[in-house]
Design a protein around this motif. Structure first.
Motif, PDB file in Angstrom:
ATOM      1  N   ALA A  15       0.640  -1.052  -0.244  1.00  0.00           N
ATOM      2  CA  ALA A  15       0.027  -0.049   0.265  1.00  0.00           C
ATOM      3  C   ALA A  15       0.754   1.236   0.008  1.00  0.00           C
ATOM      4  CB  ALA A  15      -1.054  -0.100   1.620  1.00  0.00           C
ATOM      5  N   ASP A  16       1.875   1.369   0.560  1.00  0.00           N
ATOM      6  CA  ASP A  16       2.824   2.131   0.809  1.00  0.00           C
ATOM      7  C   ASP A  16       3.702   2.478  -1.182  1.00  0.00           C
ATOM      8  OD1 ASP A  16       2.290   3.223   3.334  1.00  0.00           O
ATOM      9  OD2 ASP A  16       4.000   1.513   4.524  1.00  0.00           O
ATOM     10  N   VAL A  17       3.985   1.408  -1.038  1.00  0.00           N
ATOM     11  CA  VAL A  17       4.935   1.445  -2.481  1.00  0.00           C
ATOM     12  C   VAL A  17       4.172   2.197  -3.343  1.00  0.00           C
ATOM     13  CG1 VAL A  17       5.487   0.319  -4.210  1.00  0.00           C
ATOM     14  CG2 VAL A  17       6.149  -0.257  -1.270  1.00  0.00           C
ATOM     15  N   ARG A  18       2.704   1.759  -3.757  1.00  0.00           N
ATOM     16  CA  ARG A  18       1.822   2.771  -4.663  1.00  0.00           C
ATOM     17  C   ARG A  18       1.085   3.679  -4.281  1.00  0.00           C
ATOM     18  NH1 ARG A  18      -2.942  -1.953  -5.982  1.00  0.00           N
ATOM     19  NH2 ARG A  18      -1.742  -3.873  -5.800  1.00  0.00           N
ATOM     20  N   SER A  19       1.527   4.266  -3.458  1.00  0.00           N
ATOM     21  CA  SER A  19       1.138   5.693  -3.214  1.00  0.00           C
ATOM     22  C   SER A  19       1.895   6.898  -3.419  1.00  0.00           C
ATOM     23  CB  SER A  19       0.492   6.134  -1.146  1.00  0.00           C
ATOM     24  OG  SER A  19       2.044   5.711  -0.521  1.00  0.00           O
ATOM     25  N   ASN A  55       3.619 -12.940  -1.096  1.00  0.00           N
ATOM     26  CA  ASN A  55       3.897 -11.449  -1.080  1.00  0.00           C
ATOM     27  C   ASN A  55       5.563 -12.188  -2.167  1.00  0.00           C
ATOM     28  OD1 ASN A  55       1.456 -10.793  -0.630  1.00  0.00           O
ATOM     29  ND2 ASN A  55       2.126  -9.955   1.337  1.00  0.00           N
ATOM     30  N   SER A  56       6.002 -10.971  -2.525  1.00  0.00           N
ATOM     31  CA  SER A  56       7.652 -11.268  -2.454  1.00  0.00           C
ATOM     32  C   SER A  56       7.980  -9.952  -2.032  1.00  0.00           C
ATOM     33  CB  SER A  56       7.939 -10.991  -4.512  1.00  0.00           C
ATOM     34  OG  SER A  56       7.605 -11.598  -4.581  1.00  0.00           O
ATOM     35  N   GLU A  58       7.102  -6.444  -2.645  1.00  0.00           N
ATOM     36  CA  GLU A  58       6.891  -5.942  -4.191  1.00  0.00           C
ATOM     37  C   GLU A  58       6.257  -6.766  -4.770  1.00  0.00           C
ATOM     38  OE1 GLU A  58      10.289  -7.124  -6.518  1.00  0.00           O
ATOM     39  OE2 GLU A  58       9.223  -8.482  -5.662  1.00  0.00           O
ATOM     40  N   THR A  59       5.535  -7.427  -4.918  1.00  0.00           N
ATOM     41  CA  THR A  59       4.549  -7.809  -5.461  1.00  0.00           C
ATOM     42  C   THR A  59       3.688  -7.456  -6.181  1.00  0.00           C
ATOM     43  OG1 THR A  59       3.879  -9.485  -3.629  1.00  0.00           O
ATOM     44  CG2 THR A  59       2.572  -9.746  -5.331  1.00  0.00           C
ATOM     45  N   TRP A  60       3.327  -6.508  -6.153  1.00  0.00           N
ATOM     46  CA  TRP A  60       2.572  -4.245  -6.817  1.00  0.00           C
ATOM     47  C   TRP A  60       3.873  -4.650  -7.499  1.00  0.00           C
ATOM     48  CZ3 TRP A  60       3.139   0.088  -7.362  1.00  0.00           C
ATOM     49  CH2 TRP A  60       2.527   0.572  -8.094  1.00  0.00           C
TER      50      TRP A  60
END
Length: 116
Positions: free
Chosen positions: A12-16, A84-85, A103-105
């Motif tokens: 969620a943080d990565v996507r943001s 999840n990776s 880092e799945t997404w």
């Protein structure tokens, strides 16, 4: 001696904070740096742990980006329960872990940016 907690950054943080434009830019720069021998990829490309029919297994691959002073190791579960990776980012000089990034997404975004 007590070690500090390793910061963990979730999907969620990565996507943001990462946009498609960011991904396209990073992929283009990474391919250029690889072509100019400014980064090294793991050899063999992937190492597997626990693939002998056990209940758990993982794949590992990495890259060393000396220019930025970091290395990264991607850890991917290969067993059916793994979802999840994660990428463990290390300081290249000392080997000290800096952060673990889910880092799945991010992997899916990178694959799409590479294809584009």
């Amino acid at each position: 001696m007590s070690l500090p907690a390793l910061p963990m950054v979730g999907d969620a943080d990565v996507r943001s904070v990462i946009t498609v434009a960011d991904a396209l830019d990073v992929v283009a720069r990474t391919y250029a740096e690889f072509g100019a021998a400014q980064l090294s990829l793991s050899s063999p490309a992937i190492t597997r742990l626990g693939t002998g029919g056990g209940a758990h297994g993982f794949g590992f691959k990495g890259a060393l980006l000396d220019r930025y002073g970091v290395a990264g190791v991607r850890v991917t579960p290969t067993h059916t329960g793994g979802r999840n990776s994660w990428c463990l980012v290390l300081e290249s000089e000392s080997g000290r872990p800096l952060v673990a990034v889910e880092e799945t997404w991010l992997h899916r975004l990178r694959a799409a940016a590479s294809a584009a």
